[in-house]
Scaffold this active site. Structure first.
Site, short mmCIF file in Angstrom:
data_model
loop_
_atom_site.label_atom_id
_atom_site.label_comp_id
_atom_site.label_asym_id
_atom_site.label_seq_id
_atom_site.Cartn_x
_atom_site.Cartn_y
_atom_site.Cartn_z
N ASP A 11 0.86 -1.18 0.00
CA ASP A 11 0.00 0.00 0.00
C ASP A 11 0.90 1.23 0.00
OD1 ASP A 11 -2.43 1.55 0.34
OD2 ASP A 11 -1.78 1.90 2.40
N SER A 12 0.27 2.39 -0.21
CA SER A 12 1.02 3.64 -0.15
C SER A 12 1.47 3.95 1.28
CB SER A 12 0.12 4.77 -0.67
OG SER A 12 -1.09 4.79 0.05
N CYS A 74 -3.80 -1.08 -2.02
CA CYS A 74 -4.16 0.33 -2.22
C CYS A 74 -5.14 0.46 -3.38
CB CYS A 74 -2.87 1.08 -2.53
SG CYS A 74 -3.08 2.82 -2.90
N GLU A 153 -5.42 9.40 9.66
CA GLU A 153 -4.02 9.31 10.09
C GLU A 153 -3.72 10.21 11.29
OE1 GLU A 153 -1.08 9.09 7.08
OE2 GLU A 153 -2.12 7.41 6.13
N CYS A 185 -11.35 3.21 -0.54
CA CYS A 185 -10.02 3.67 -0.14
C CYS A 185 -9.66 2.92 1.13
CB CYS A 185 -10.05 5.18 0.12
SG CYS A 185 -8.57 5.81 0.90
N HIS A 187 -8.37 3.58 3.85
CA HIS A 187 -8.62 4.19 5.16
C HIS A 187 -10.10 4.20 5.55
CE1 HIS A 187 -4.61 5.52 4.33
NE2 HIS A 187 -4.51 6.19 5.46
N1 DGL Z 1 -4.10 3.77 0.06
C1 DGL Z 1 -4.77 4.82 -0.69
C2 DGL Z 1 -5.99 4.23 -1.41
O1 DGL Z 1 -6.56 3.25 -1.00
C3 DGL Z 1 -5.17 5.97 0.22
C4 DGL Z 1 -4.01 6.80 0.70
C5 DGL Z 1 -3.26 7.48 -0.43
O2 DGL Z 1 -3.79 8.44 -1.04
O3 DGL Z 1 -2.17 7.02 -0.72
O4 DGL Z 1 -6.39 4.76 -2.41
#
Ligand code: DGL
Length: 269
Positions: A11-12, A74, A153, A185, A187
């Site tokens: 993931d990011s 992600c 976050e 997403c 989060h």
């Molecule tokens: N992990 C990203 C997503 O699910 C969210 C956080 C980001 O913008 O990197 O799209």
């Protein structure tokens, strides 16, 4: 392929831990090797080319650690880079967008589906395309919610500001009388309580993290890749920066306490 190898998940940043958590709970025998690109988060506002380049680097890193499959946890990376990774890698790769889209298409009764996600995922139009591919009569209404990621976050999941933002973001979707809402997403499943409250009881929330872990299990079974050994699962976590912060966040999400992480910047090479 050795079926006892771990599953690579990336993931990011920290958000993909919601997917890792589902994998750990639905497939408790499997080991997870997680990479969070905490140095370069967020991906949600970056271009397609950049997200593809980052995803390639991370996939290479995971493959160098011998994983049997890769989960692109992600949504933004799934929207932009999944196709490229599937073409280029020899290990099976699955993303989070398709499982979420399939579930939404299956459970909607009115055919009116909302999708909330990052700017990048909404701009990609991938949820719409997948859902239209399943049934062209289904209507999809997308809404980018860029402030949700920093609110989560910053530990503000239950803050009144988060509720106000949810009301503002969901208003156009509720006006369209959606009956199903995809939390598109990583989060957003952490905001299920507040989003559910604002959306009301007539809207069913879809958590792609849950659906992805379920589809991963099916895929591993089909390919004969379910772990055979009785050794307990061992999970390893790599980040590209901010190890301490990652660990603190992870310990609020994961079922096990995370005592060790590695910072690996070689992924940028
Ligand atoms: N992990 C990203 C997503 O699910 C969210 C956080 C980001 O913008 O990197 O799209």
């Amino acid at each position: 392929m050795n079926s006892d190898l771990p599953i690579g998940v990336f993931d990011s940043g920290v958000g993909g831990l919601t997917v890792a958590k589902e994998i750990m709970s639905q497939l408790p025998k499997e080991s997870v090797l997680y990479f969070g690109d905490t140095a370069r988060v967020p991906y949600g506002n970056k271009s397609e080319e950049t997200v593809i380049a980052y995803s390639r680097q991370i996939a290479r890193f995971l493959c160098s650690h011998s994983v049997k499959a890769i989960v692109v946890a992600c949504n933004t990376a799934s929207a932009f880079a999944l196709e490229t990774l599937v073409k280029e890698l020899t290990v099976p790769v699955i993303g989070v967008v398709k499982p979420g889209a399939r579930t939404a298409a299956r459970i909607t009764k009115t055919g009116r589906i909302g999708v909330i996600a990052t700017n990048g995922t909404i701009k990609s139009g991938l949820y719409e395309r997948y859902i239209a591919g399943i049934s062209p009569e289904l209507r999809v209404f997308g809404q980018a919610c860029p402030l949700f990621v920093p609110l989560v976050e910053e530990g503000m999941r239950k803050d009144p500001i988060t509720k106000m933002m949810a009301e503002r973001y969901l208003e156009p979707l509720l006006k369209e009388q959606i009956d199903t809402l995809v939390l598109g997403c990583t989060h957003y499943p952490l905001l299920t309580e507040v989003i559910g409250e604002v959306a009301g009881p007539s809207v069913t929330l879809v958590n792609p993290a849950y659906e992805t872990a379920r589809e991963l299990g099916e895929m591993l079974t089909k390919r004969g890749l379910r772990k055979q050994s009785d050794e307990p699962a061992t999970h390893r976590f790599f980040v590209s920066d901010g190890e301490e912060q990652f660990r603190r966040f992870a310990n609020t999400i994961l079922p096990c306490e995370l005592v060790e992480t590695d910072v690996n910047r070689k992924v940028f090479a």
